[in-house]
Write a protein that holds these residues in place. Structure first.
Motif, short mmCIF file in Angstrom:
data_model
loop_
_atom_site.label_atom_id
_atom_site.label_comp_id
_atom_site.label_asym_id
_atom_site.label_seq_id
_atom_site.Cartn_x
_atom_site.Cartn_y
_atom_site.Cartn_z
N ASN A 14 0.86 -1.18 0.00
CA ASN A 14 0.00 0.00 0.00
C ASN A 14 0.90 1.23 0.00
OD1 ASN A 14 -1.59 -2.26 1.38
ND2 ASN A 14 -3.18 -0.75 1.02
N LEU A 15 0.50 2.24 -0.74
CA LEU A 15 1.29 3.47 -0.74
C LEU A 15 1.19 4.14 0.63
CD1 LEU A 15 0.35 5.07 -4.18
CD2 LEU A 15 2.53 4.03 -3.53
N LEU A 16 2.31 4.67 1.10
CA LEU A 16 2.31 5.28 2.43
C LEU A 16 1.34 6.47 2.51
CD1 LEU A 16 3.47 5.74 5.30
CD2 LEU A 16 5.21 7.18 4.26
N LYS A 17 1.38 7.34 1.52
CA LYS A 17 0.66 8.61 1.66
C LYS A 17 -0.86 8.48 1.57
CE LYS A 17 4.34 11.76 0.42
NZ LYS A 17 4.82 12.78 -0.52
N ASP A 18 -1.34 7.61 0.70
CA ASP A 18 -2.80 7.52 0.59
C ASP A 18 -3.34 6.12 0.86
OD1 ASP A 18 -2.15 6.17 -1.72
OD2 ASP A 18 -2.76 7.79 -3.06
N GLY A 19 -2.43 5.16 1.09
CA GLY A 19 -2.86 3.82 1.48
C GLY A 19 -3.35 2.95 0.32
N LEU A 20 -3.32 3.47 -0.91
CA LEU A 20 -3.89 2.71 -2.02
C LEU A 20 -3.02 1.51 -2.41
CD1 LEU A 20 -5.36 5.60 -4.20
CD2 LEU A 20 -6.48 4.18 -2.45
N VAL A 21 -3.67 0.50 -2.96
CA VAL A 21 -3.00 -0.76 -3.31
C VAL A 21 -2.18 -0.59 -4.59
CG1 VAL A 21 -3.41 -3.14 -4.03
CG2 VAL A 21 -4.84 -2.11 -2.24
N ALA A 57 10.01 0.30 0.91
CA ALA A 57 9.40 0.49 2.23
C ALA A 57 10.33 1.31 3.12
CB ALA A 57 9.10 -0.86 2.88
N ASN A 60 10.17 4.80 2.55
CA ASN A 60 8.89 5.37 2.95
C ASN A 60 7.98 5.71 1.77
OD1 ASN A 60 9.66 5.38 5.80
ND2 ASN A 60 11.14 6.92 5.09
N VAL A 62 6.19 2.93 0.22
CA VAL A 62 5.09 1.99 0.45
C VAL A 62 5.16 1.43 1.88
CG1 VAL A 62 4.91 1.28 -1.97
CG2 VAL A 62 6.40 0.00 -0.39
N VAL A 63 4.07 0.76 2.25
CA VAL A 63 4.00 0.12 3.56
C VAL A 63 3.77 -1.37 3.35
CG1 VAL A 63 2.70 -0.03 5.72
CG2 VAL A 63 3.04 2.19 4.62
N ARG A 87 -8.43 -7.01 -3.37
CA ARG A 87 -7.57 -5.81 -3.33
C ARG A 87 -7.35 -5.23 -4.73
NH1 ARG A 87 -2.51 -6.38 -1.85
NH2 ARG A 87 -2.16 -4.35 -0.91
#
Lengths: 115, 161, 556
Positions: A14-21, A57, A60, A62-63, A87
C-alpha cells in the motif's frame, strides 16, 4: 492442494501517503494495476522483487510489501486468494468505488497511472 | 544509549553490576533487584549510590524493605508497547512514596514522554533517532491531564477532577 | 448533551497537533512504520485492504445534529460521500489519505469530536445504552458517568499500553441494550437494599476467539468510587494480563486463568491500596460530576397527552407507516413523546452505511423534531430520542424520502454485520453480501412480522466485530483453502440474560447460507408455542431440531 509446478508471484503493497493498493512493475515502479505487475517465475526473481519492495518500504514510499501468488488468466495475472483478488477490485458491495470502478471507466492496464 | 534527565543529556553515573559480579567499595552502582534479597554485601555501608534494575514481571512492592536505601529504580521497556513499567512506576511513586530517580530503560519512545513523566519517571534511555528535542516536543505536545493525581511538572490538570 | 469547556478544547486541539507532527515525521521517514503504527492506531487510523480507514469516536453514541453535519462534510471533502456506523457506536471512513488525516481530526475537533483511542491497546470509546436518558425502564441516565470515563480514560498515563484493547460499556436500565456482559468492564446502575443507586461492576466479558460472559466483580459500588475502583481493575490487568500471546491477552483470560475469586481478591487488595495511597481523595469530586450532570439534565418537555389523536388517525389511514411506528418507535419516559429508531438496514442494503446526504437529512430532522440530538446504537442504527408523538408523521415522511424508513428494528432483516473482507485487512470472509442476501430473502414485511424478534449477527473473522457470538443466529465467515465459508451458531444473546451461541456444525458456502437460515427460521415457526420468540424456542428445544433441519439434506 495442487502441487506447485512453478512460481508465479507478484509484489504488492500500500502506498504510504494515501494507502492505495499498488503492484511493482518491471521498471521497479509501482502501478495501481495488477496487470502491470512484474511476474516472478522463480524463487530467485521473487526474492529480488521482495528486496526491491523492502527498499521502497525503507524509503517510505510503500508500507508492508509482500509477495502474492497469481495465476494467469487470458495472459493477465490474477491474484489467487480471494483477499488479494478483492484488493485488485475494491469492495464487492460498492462496485462504484475502488479499482473496479476506475477499470470500468477504462483506467486499467498499460498506460495507467504509474507512481 | 543516551540518557535524558531534566531536559538535558546526562552521563550515566551508575556502573552496571551484571549478575553476581562483586560490588565495589565506592561509586554508584546498578544491580539486579534479586541481589537485594540474598546478598547483604550489596546493602553494606559504602561510598556511592545504590540503584536497582527491576524486571517488569516483578511487583514493585518487593522493593519495600530496601526502598530507603535506593537512589534509583530502573524499570524496563523490553518493547515500548509493553506498558507494565508504567504501573510499576505509579506504584513506586504514589503507593510507596519513592522519592529517588525512576529511570525508563530498554526501548521507551519519545512519543510516550507524557505518559512516562505523569507515572513518575524522571530519566529516560533513548536512541539516536529520537534526540532530546523530540522528547521535549512530545512532552510539550499535550499539557492537559484529565487524571487529577497523575500530573507531572507543569501540567494543567482538569479543574476539580 | 455534554459541551467541551476550554480545557477539553485545548486538550483535543493539542492532540491533533501532536498527531499532525507524528504524521509528518512518518512521511519524512523519521518514524518507521513499526513505530508509527501504534501511534496512528491510538488515533483510530488503520491501514485496511484498499486504503486507510479512520474510526471516529461517538462517545456513548450521543451525537448532535451539528456533529452529524460535520461528519457528512468530512465524508464529502476527504472521503467518498459515505460513512459506516459500527457496533461500537463509532463511525468509520473507508478512504482517507494519511496526508489528510490531521485536517480531518481538526475538523472533528471543531465540533468537539475526536478519534482518540478508537484503536490500539488502550481503553476504547465508552459505549452506552442508546436510549439512555429517555428509556421508560431506566433507573438513571448513565451518560454523565460515561462522559466521566471518557475524560478519565483519555490519554491515561498508565493505561495506554495495555496487554490488549479494553472496552467499557454502561447502562442505567433494567433491560440491557448495551451488551454490558460482553465487555471487559460492564457497568450497570442498580439500586442496593437501601434504594441507593450504584454500579454493578462486571469484568471479563468479551467476544473474539474465546467468547466469555462477564462475571460480577462488585455487586454494588458507590457511584463516587467508580474511577478508583476501575483504576484498581486496570492496574491488576496491566501488571498481570498476559502479553506472551495476543489471543490470550484480554482481561477475560486473566480472570479465567486466575479464577473468579482470586481475581476479585487481587482487585480488592489493589483497591484498598488505591484508597490508602493518600493524596487526593479516591472519590470523584461531587462538584465535577455535578458539573457534567447538568449537561445531561432532561430537556424541558412539552406537557402533552399520552396519545396524539391526529397521529392515531394517520396511522389508521397508512398501514405502512403504522407498521413502522409499531416496530421502530419505542416507549419514552415522557408522556406524549416517543423514541424514533432509524433503521440503517434497508432491505438488501449495507448494514450501518449512511451517505453524507442521509447524515445531513437526519441532522435536519433532529433539529426540527428531536432537540438536535441523535444517538447511534451498537446495532448500527440511529435514534431520535426526543420526538413528540404529534411530529411522528412528519418525521416518518422525511425519513422515507431518504430511504431510511425501513420498519424492521429488531427483526430478521435488522442484521448486524462487520465490514468483513470487502474492507477489512483482518477479515477471512465477506460479511456484507451475506447480510444483503439474507435481507433480500426475508424482505416481505408480513414474513418479518410473522417471525418476530430475531437478531442475526455476522462477523467476517474470529475477532467478532459483528457480534456473531451474541446473535440469536450468528454467522462467522472463515477461510478454507482460499475460499469463504460460513459457520452458523444459534442461541446467543446480548441482553440481560446474555448467552453465547452454539456452533451447529460444518460450515456453508456463501450461496447456501440464506437457505440454511430460512430452514432454521421455518423450524422455529413450525415448533414455537404461542407468543414464543426465536430465542425462547431455541432455549426450550435445544439445537437438535435446527441441526436436523439444516443438515438433513446433506445426510440424505
Amino acid at each position: 492442494m495442487a502441487v506447485k509446478k512453478d512460481v508465479r508471484q507478484v509484489l504488492t503493497a500500500n502506498l504510504l501517503k494515501d494507502g492505495l493498493v499498488v503492484f511493482m512493475t518491471d521498471g521497479a515502479a509501482w502501478s495501481p494495476w495488477i496487470e502491470d505487475a512484474a511476474i516472478a517465475t522463480s524463487k530467485e526473481s521473487a526474492l529480488e522483487l521482495e528486496g526491491r519492495g523492502n527498499i521502497a518500504a525503507k524509503a517510505n514510499v510503500v508500507v508492508g510489501p509482500y509477495l502474492i501468488d497469481v495465476i494467469e488468466e487470458n495472459g493477465r495475472p490474477r491474484a489467487n486468494l480471494i483477499r488479494e483478488h478483492l484488493r485488485t477490485l475494491g469492495p464487492t458491495v460498492r462496485t462504484d468505488l475502488g479499482k473496479q470502478a476506475e477499470r470500468a471507466a477504462g483506467g486499467s492496464g498499460q498506460g495507467g497511472a504509474f507512481i | 544509549m543516551p540518557l535524558i534527565k531534566n531536559g538535558h543529556y546526562i552521563d550515566d553515573a551508575y556502573i552496571r553490576i551484571e549478575g553476581e559480579a562483586p560490588v565495589p567499595d565506592d561509586g554508584d552502582v546498578l544491580v539486579d533487584a534479586v541481589r537485594l534479597k540474598d546478598d547483604t554485601a550489596v546493602l553494606r555501608p559504602r561510598q556511592g549510590k545504590l540503584g536497582v534494575l527491576l524486571m517488569n514481571t516483578v511487583d514493585a512492592e518487593e522493593l519495600v524493605p530496601h526502598l530507603s536505601k535506593l537512589a534509583l529504580v530502573a524499570l524496563e521497556f523490553p518493547q515500548f508497547h509493553d506498558g507494565r513499567a508504567f504501573s510499576q512506576a505509579r506504584v513506586l511513586r504514589h503507593t510507596l512514596h519513592f522519592k529517588g530517580e525512576i529511570r525508563a530503560t530498554g526501548k521507551p519512545m519519545a512519543d510516550q514522554a507524557g505518559h512516562l513523566v505523569r507515572c513518575g519517571f524522571d530519566c529516560f534511555e533513548t536512541n539516536t533517532r529520537q534526540p532530546l528535542d523530540v522528547w521535549q516536543r512530545a512532552l510539550d505536545a499535550v499539557r492537559g491531564v484529565y487524571q487529577r493525581d497523575y500530573a507531572g511538572l507543569g501540567d494543567v490538570v482538569r479543574k476539580d477532577l | 448533551m455534554y459541551r467541551y469547556d476550554e480545557f477539553d478544547h485545548t486538550f483535543v486541539r493539542e492532540r491533533v497537533a501532536q498527531f499532525r507532527d507524528q504524521t509528518l515525521r512518518r512521511i519524512s521517514g523519521e518514524l518507521t512504520e513499526d513505530e508509527f503504527r501504534p501511534l496512528r492506531l491510538m488515533n483510530g487510523l488503520y491501514l485496511q485492504l484498499h486504503a486507510y480507514m479512520l474510526r471516529i469516536a461517538i462517545p456513548y453514541g450521543t451525537l448532535s445534529s451539528k456533529q452529524m453535519r460535520q461528519l457528512a462534510f468530512i465524508g464529502d471533502k476527504w472521503d467518498k460521500n459515505y460513512g459506516h456506523f459500527t457496533t461500537r457506536q463509532n463511525l468509520q471512513f473507508n478512504w482517507p489519505k494519511l496526508e489528510d488525516t490531521a485536517d480531518i481530526l481538526q475538523a472533528l475537533a471543531d465540533v468537539e469530536m475526536h478519534a482518540i483511542q478508537t484503536s490500539g491497546n488502550c481503553i476504547r470509546n465508552v459505549t452506552a445504552d442508546h436510549w439512555a436518558g429517555v428509556a421508560a425502564d431506566e433507573i438513571e441516565d448513565p451518560r454523565p458517568w460515561a462522559e466521566l470515563l471518557r475524560q478519565w480514560s483519555s490519554l491515561h498515563p498508565e493505561f495506554c499500553f495495555l496487554p490488549r484493547k479494553f472496552k467499557i460499556a454502561v447502562t442505567g436500565a433494567e433491560a440491557d441494550r448495551a451488551a454490558v456482559a460482553f465487555h471487559d468492564i460492564g457497568l450497570k446502575i442498580v439500586r442496593n437494599a437501601d434504594g441507593e443507586a450504584g454500579f454493578q461492576v462486571l469484568v471479563g466479558g468479551g467476544m473474539g476467539r474465546t467468547p466469555m460472559i462477564a462475571k460480577v466483580c462488585r455487586a454494588w459500588l458507590p457511584k463516587g468510587e467508580l474511577l478508583s475502583y476501575i483504576e484498581a481493575v486496570m492496574r491488576v490487568y496491566n501488571l498481570y494480563g498476559r502479553r506472551d500471546n495476543k489471543y490470550k491477552a484480554r482481561i477475560k483470560i486473566l480472570l479465567h486463568e486466575e479464577g473468579d475469586d482470586v481475581f476479585r481478591k487481587m482487585v480488592d487488595e489493589e483497591y484498598e491500596k488505591v484508597k490508602a495511597a493518600g493524596g487526593v481523595s479516591h472519590l470523584v469530586p461531587e462538584k465535577e460530576i455535578a458539573r457534567i450532570e447538568t449537561y445531561f439534565a432532561p430537556p424541558i418537555y412539552d406537557a402533552l397527552p399520552d396519545e396524539d389523536a391526529q397521529l392515531t388517525q394517520h396511522l389508521r389511514a397508512n398501514s405502512k407507516m403504522a407498521r413502522w411506528y409499531e416496530v421502530n418507535c419505542a416507549k419514552h419516559k415522557q408522556r406524549g413523546y416517543t423514541i424514533v429508531n432509524i433503521s440503517l438496514k434497508p432491505e438488501g442494503g449495507i448494514p450501518g452505511d449512511a451517505t453524507s446526504d442521509q447524515m445531513r437529512a437526519v441532522a435536519g430532522i433532529a433539529d426540527k423534531f428531536s432537540l438536535s440530538e441523535i444517538r447511534v446504537s451498537h446495532a448500527q442504527n440511529l435514534v431520535l430520542p426526543y420526538v413528540r408523538k404529534k411530529d411522528v408523521v412528519a418525521v416518518y415522511h422525511a425519513l422515507e424520502k431518504y430511504g431510511m424508513a425501513s420498519a424492521n428494528l429488531g427483526l430478521v432483516t435488522d442484521i448486524i454485520a462487520c465490514p468483513g473482507l470487502d474492507y477489512c485487512a483482518l477479515a477471512t470472509a465477506r460479511s456484507i453480501p451475506i447480510a444483503q442476501a439474507i435481507s433480500k430473502r426475508f424482505e416481505a414485511p408480513e414474513r418479518q412480522k410473522q417471525i418476530g424478534d430475531l437478531a442475526i449477527k455476522i462477523s467476517g473473522c474470529i475477532n467478532a466485530c459483528g457480534h456473531h457470538h451474541a446473535g440469536h443466529i450468528g454467522i462467522l465467515g472463515l477461510d478454507k483453502a482460499g475460499k469463504e465459508f460460513y459457520q452458523i451458531t444459534l442461541g446467543g444473546s446480548a441482553d440481560e440474560h446474555a448467552s453465547i451461541g452454539t456452533i451447529m456444525g460444518p460450515g456453508f458456502s456463501d450461496a447456501e447460507v440464506p437457505t440454511a437460515i430460512e430452514k432454521i427460521v421455518d423450524t422455529y415457526i413450525g415448533l414455537r408455542q404461542p407468543g414464543e420468540t426465536f430465542l425462547g424456542a431455541y432455549r426450550r428445544l435445544g439445537a437438535a431440531p435446527f441441526k436436523e433441519a439444516i443438515y438433513a439434506q446433506a445426510a440424505e
